[in-house]
Design a protein around this motif. Structure first.
Motif, PDB file in Angstrom:
ATOM      1  N   PRO A  22      53.466  29.271 -11.053  1.00  0.00           N
ATOM      2  CA  PRO A  22      52.967  30.606 -11.376  1.00  0.00           C
ATOM      3  C   PRO A  22      52.587  31.380 -10.127  1.00  0.00           C
ATOM      4  O   PRO A  22      52.059  30.810  -9.167  1.00  0.00           O
ATOM      5  CB  PRO A  22      51.732  30.328 -12.241  1.00  0.00           C
ATOM      6  CG  PRO A  22      51.950  28.952 -12.776  1.00  0.00           C
ATOM      7  CD  PRO A  22      52.680  28.211 -11.703  1.00  0.00           C
ATOM      8  N   ALA A  23      52.871  32.653 -10.149  1.00  0.00           N
ATOM      9  CA  ALA A  23      52.520  33.509  -9.015  1.00  0.00           C
ATOM     10  C   ALA A  23      51.531  34.579  -9.465  1.00  0.00           C
ATOM     11  O   ALA A  23      51.695  35.183 -10.517  1.00  0.00           O
ATOM     12  CB  ALA A  23      53.773  34.172  -8.443  1.00  0.00           C
ATOM     13  N   GLY A  24      50.497  34.771  -8.673  1.00  0.00           N
ATOM     14  CA  GLY A  24      49.562  35.843  -8.945  1.00  0.00           C
ATOM     15  C   GLY A  24      48.508  35.549  -9.986  1.00  0.00           C
ATOM     16  O   GLY A  24      47.807  36.463 -10.429  1.00  0.00           O
ATOM     17  N   ARG A  25      48.366  34.307 -10.399  1.00  0.00           N
ATOM     18  CA  ARG A  25      47.309  33.967 -11.356  1.00  0.00           C
ATOM     19  C   ARG A  25      46.915  32.507 -11.175  1.00  0.00           C
ATOM     20  O   ARG A  25      47.713  31.687 -10.711  1.00  0.00           O
ATOM     21  CB  ARG A  25      47.748  34.220 -12.794  1.00  0.00           C
ATOM     22  CG  ARG A  25      48.946  33.426 -13.256  1.00  0.00           C
ATOM     23  CD  ARG A  25      49.366  33.883 -14.634  1.00  0.00           C
ATOM     24  NE  ARG A  25      50.598  33.249 -15.083  1.00  0.00           N
ATOM     25  CZ  ARG A  25      50.672  32.090 -15.717  1.00  0.00           C
ATOM     26  NH1 ARG A  25      49.553  31.418 -15.947  1.00  0.00           N
ATOM     27  NH2 ARG A  25      51.820  31.599 -16.119  1.00  0.00           N
ATOM     28  N   PRO A  26      45.697  32.149 -11.554  1.00  0.00           N
ATOM     29  CA  PRO A  26      45.256  30.756 -11.425  1.00  0.00           C
ATOM     30  C   PRO A  26      45.964  29.861 -12.426  1.00  0.00           C
ATOM     31  O   PRO A  26      46.330  30.292 -13.517  1.00  0.00           O
ATOM     32  CB  PRO A  26      43.751  30.832 -11.701  1.00  0.00           C
ATOM     33  CG  PRO A  26      43.585  32.059 -12.536  1.00  0.00           C
ATOM     34  CD  PRO A  26      44.627  33.029 -12.061  1.00  0.00           C
ATOM     35  N   PHE A  27      46.145  28.608 -12.051  1.00  0.00           N
ATOM     36  CA  PHE A  27      46.803  27.661 -12.944  1.00  0.00           C
ATOM     37  C   PHE A  27      46.348  26.245 -12.622  1.00  0.00           C
ATOM     38  O   PHE A  27      45.760  25.979 -11.576  1.00  0.00           O
ATOM     39  CB  PHE A  27      48.329  27.765 -12.824  1.00  0.00           C
ATOM     40  CG  PHE A  27      48.885  27.246 -11.524  1.00  0.00           C
ATOM     41  CD1 PHE A  27      49.435  25.978 -11.430  1.00  0.00           C
ATOM     42  CD2 PHE A  27      48.855  28.037 -10.373  1.00  0.00           C
ATOM     43  CE1 PHE A  27      49.964  25.505 -10.231  1.00  0.00           C
ATOM     44  CE2 PHE A  27      49.368  27.587  -9.170  1.00  0.00           C
ATOM     45  CZ  PHE A  27      49.932  26.311  -9.100  1.00  0.00           C
ATOM     46  N   ILE A  28      46.646  25.355 -13.556  1.00  0.00           N
ATOM     47  CA  ILE A  28      46.360  23.931 -13.387  1.00  0.00           C
ATOM     48  C   ILE A  28      47.638  23.175 -13.699  1.00  0.00           C
ATOM     49  O   ILE A  28      48.406  23.547 -14.579  1.00  0.00           O
ATOM     50  CB  ILE A  28      45.193  23.492 -14.276  1.00  0.00           C
ATOM     51  CG1 ILE A  28      43.940  24.269 -13.873  1.00  0.00           C
ATOM     52  CG2 ILE A  28      44.930  22.006 -14.160  1.00  0.00           C
ATOM     53  CD1 ILE A  28      42.756  24.067 -14.789  1.00  0.00           C
ATOM     54  N   LEU A  29      47.884  22.148 -12.949  1.00  0.00           N
ATOM     55  CA  LEU A  29      49.124  21.390 -13.018  1.00  0.00           C
ATOM     56  C   LEU A  29      48.887  20.076 -13.738  1.00  0.00           C
ATOM     57  O   LEU A  29      47.939  19.352 -13.422  1.00  0.00           O
ATOM     58  CB  LEU A  29      49.611  21.133 -11.595  1.00  0.00           C
ATOM     59  CG  LEU A  29      51.069  20.770 -11.330  1.00  0.00           C
ATOM     60  CD1 LEU A  29      52.024  21.833 -11.890  1.00  0.00           C
ATOM     61  CD2 LEU A  29      51.272  20.617  -9.821  1.00  0.00           C
ATOM     62  N   GLY A  40      46.436  29.723  -6.132  1.00  0.00           N
ATOM     63  CA  GLY A  40      46.085  29.770  -7.544  1.00  0.00           C
ATOM     64  C   GLY A  40      45.827  28.432  -8.181  1.00  0.00           C
ATOM     65  O   GLY A  40      45.299  28.372  -9.299  1.00  0.00           O
ATOM     66  N   LEU A  41      46.167  27.336  -7.515  1.00  0.00           N
ATOM     67  CA  LEU A  41      45.963  26.012  -8.114  1.00  0.00           C
ATOM     68  C   LEU A  41      44.476  25.691  -8.192  1.00  0.00           C
ATOM     69  O   LEU A  41      43.771  25.692  -7.183  1.00  0.00           O
ATOM     70  CB  LEU A  41      46.672  24.936  -7.293  1.00  0.00           C
ATOM     71  CG  LEU A  41      46.533  23.509  -7.836  1.00  0.00           C
ATOM     72  CD1 LEU A  41      47.244  23.369  -9.182  1.00  0.00           C
ATOM     73  CD2 LEU A  41      47.079  22.489  -6.836  1.00  0.00           C
ATOM     74  N   LEU A  42      44.003  25.403  -9.413  1.00  0.00           N
ATOM     75  CA  LEU A  42      42.585  25.114  -9.635  1.00  0.00           C
ATOM     76  C   LEU A  42      42.302  23.634  -9.855  1.00  0.00           C
ATOM     77  O   LEU A  42      41.195  23.169  -9.607  1.00  0.00           O
ATOM     78  CB  LEU A  42      42.071  25.894 -10.837  1.00  0.00           C
ATOM     79  CG  LEU A  42      42.100  27.413 -10.732  1.00  0.00           C
ATOM     80  CD1 LEU A  42      41.593  28.031 -12.029  1.00  0.00           C
ATOM     81  CD2 LEU A  42      41.265  27.887  -9.557  1.00  0.00           C
ATOM     82  N   GLY A  43      43.270  22.894 -10.346  1.00  0.00           N
ATOM     83  CA  GLY A  43      43.030  21.496 -10.653  1.00  0.00           C
ATOM     84  C   GLY A  43      44.324  20.774 -10.978  1.00  0.00           C
ATOM     85  O   GLY A  43      45.372  21.387 -11.188  1.00  0.00           O
ATOM     86  N   ASP A  74      44.394  29.918 -18.444  1.00  0.00           N
ATOM     87  CA  ASP A  74      45.716  30.308 -17.978  1.00  0.00           C
ATOM     88  C   ASP A  74      46.708  29.148 -17.954  1.00  0.00           C
ATOM     89  O   ASP A  74      47.907  29.356 -18.011  1.00  0.00           O
ATOM     90  CB  ASP A  74      45.626  30.891 -16.565  1.00  0.00           C
ATOM     91  CG  ASP A  74      44.957  32.240 -16.585  1.00  0.00           C
ATOM     92  OD1 ASP A  74      43.979  32.420 -15.845  1.00  0.00           O
ATOM     93  OD2 ASP A  74      45.409  33.093 -17.352  1.00  0.00           O
ATOM     94  N   GLN A  75      46.182  27.930 -17.857  1.00  0.00           N
ATOM     95  CA  GLN A  75      47.072  26.780 -17.858  1.00  0.00           C
ATOM     96  C   GLN A  75      46.343  25.618 -18.515  1.00  0.00           C
ATOM     97  O   GLN A  75      45.174  25.701 -18.827  1.00  0.00           O
ATOM     98  CB  GLN A  75      47.453  26.360 -16.421  1.00  0.00           C
ATOM     99  CG  GLN A  75      48.409  27.310 -15.727  1.00  0.00           C
ATOM    100  CD  GLN A  75      49.775  27.336 -16.381  1.00  0.00           C
ATOM    101  OE1 GLN A  75      50.108  26.443 -17.143  1.00  0.00           O
ATOM    102  NE2 GLN A  75      50.539  28.349 -16.092  1.00  0.00           N
ATOM    103  N   VAL A  76      47.060  24.518 -18.686  1.00  0.00           N
ATOM    104  CA  VAL A  76      46.490  23.319 -19.264  1.00  0.00           C
ATOM    105  C   VAL A  76      46.073  22.389 -18.145  1.00  0.00           C
ATOM    106  O   VAL A  76      46.839  22.110 -17.249  1.00  0.00           O
ATOM    107  CB  VAL A  76      47.518  22.590 -20.131  1.00  0.00           C
ATOM    108  CG1 VAL A  76      46.930  21.309 -20.676  1.00  0.00           C
ATOM    109  CG2 VAL A  76      47.957  23.469 -21.278  1.00  0.00           C
ATOM    110  N   ALA A  77      44.857  21.932 -18.176  1.00  0.00           N
ATOM    111  CA  ALA A  77      44.397  20.884 -17.292  1.00  0.00           C
ATOM    112  C   ALA A  77      42.911  20.818 -17.354  1.00  0.00           C
ATOM    113  O   ALA A  77      42.289  21.374 -18.235  1.00  0.00           O
ATOM    114  CB  ALA A  77      44.864  21.093 -15.865  1.00  0.00           C
TER     115      ALA A  77
END
Length: 244
Positions: free
Chosen positions: A51-58, A78-81, A230-233
């Motif tokens: 993802p570009a321009g927003r926070p996410f979790i992998l 943007g990577l949070l966790g 914004d993402q799953v994690a």
């Protein structure tokens, strides 16, 4: 961002996505079933989809653990966790390395369905899960499956793991017949902010226990600051080591 297991289809995330709720945005990565790619090319493919321009979790499930670890080590914006589910950073069964010579004989079309069910689902198997598993593996070519198996036998992502600076949650299945508990302990050894959660589940944890997994992921996501999901994690604030 969800990275799939050995099947690479992403279809097996359906039970989890269904219970996560509409407030959580999920992006499922799918690997090409006809291309016999190892970890290097697959990492490049996933990198292009970050993802570009927003926070996410992998989230890296099973086979995709080393991919998720390698990309998290690059500290993308943007990577949070990072969440690792029933996975590894080295060959999880080194005692079986001598079987590598048999990899060219492996075919998804020759594997007995009952054996796959026992290995991946065990006593948690249901007709619906068995059918989903068979459907996810069906498109795989023999060459693709063999390439992924060779990648697992040869991988060592410990150096990448040491470079990760975001919180890491490991989801461990207590009835996992493929990835032993030692795999989580090895990841803990090389991790900084590490938390492990045990669930009574088979290797296909996200499929057999989707509600419990979703609850853990949602709680963890809130902790790392993804208030919009914004993402799953996720991340847990309890002590290191595995807990139920």
């Amino acid at each position: 961002m969800l990275l799939p297991g050995m099947d690479g289809s992403g279809e097996l995330f359906a039970p989890l996505i269904q219970v996560l709720g509409a407030d959580l945005h999920t992006q499922v990565v799918r690997y090409p079933p006809e291309q016999p790619l190892g970890y290097g090319p697959l990492i490049e493919q996933v990198r292009r989809q970050l993802p570009a321009g927003r926070p996410f979790i992998l989230l890296g499930e099973s086979f995709s653990g080393p991919i998720a670890v390698s990309l998290a080590a690059e500290r993308p914006a943007g990577l949070l966790g990072l969440v690792l589910c029933c996975t590894f950073i080295r060959n999880p069964r080194p005692g079986l390395a001598w079987l590598s010579g048999l990899v060219p004989l492996v075919s998804p079309r020759l594997a007995p369905r009952a054996l796959l069910s026992q290995l991946l689902l065990g006593r948690f198997a249901t007709p619906a899960l068995d059918q989903a598993l068979a459907g996810a593996l069906a498109p795989l070519s023999s060459a693709t499956l063999q390439a992924r198996l060779r990648a697992v036998l040869e991988v060592d992502a410990t150096a990448h793991l040491q470079q990760i600076q975001v919180p890491l949650l490991y989801l461990q299945a207590t009835a996992d017949r493929l990835v032993p508990a030692d795999a989580a302990r090895l990841i803990e050894r090389y991790s900084g902010d590490f938390q492990c959660l045990q669930l009574e589940a088979p290797h296909c944890l996200l499929q057999a226990r989707p509600h419990e997994a979703a609850h853990a992921l949602e709680r963890f996501a809130k902790t790392v600051g993804t208030d919009q999901g914004d993402q799953v994690a996720g991340r847990s604030t309890s002590s290191r080591g595995c807990s139920e």
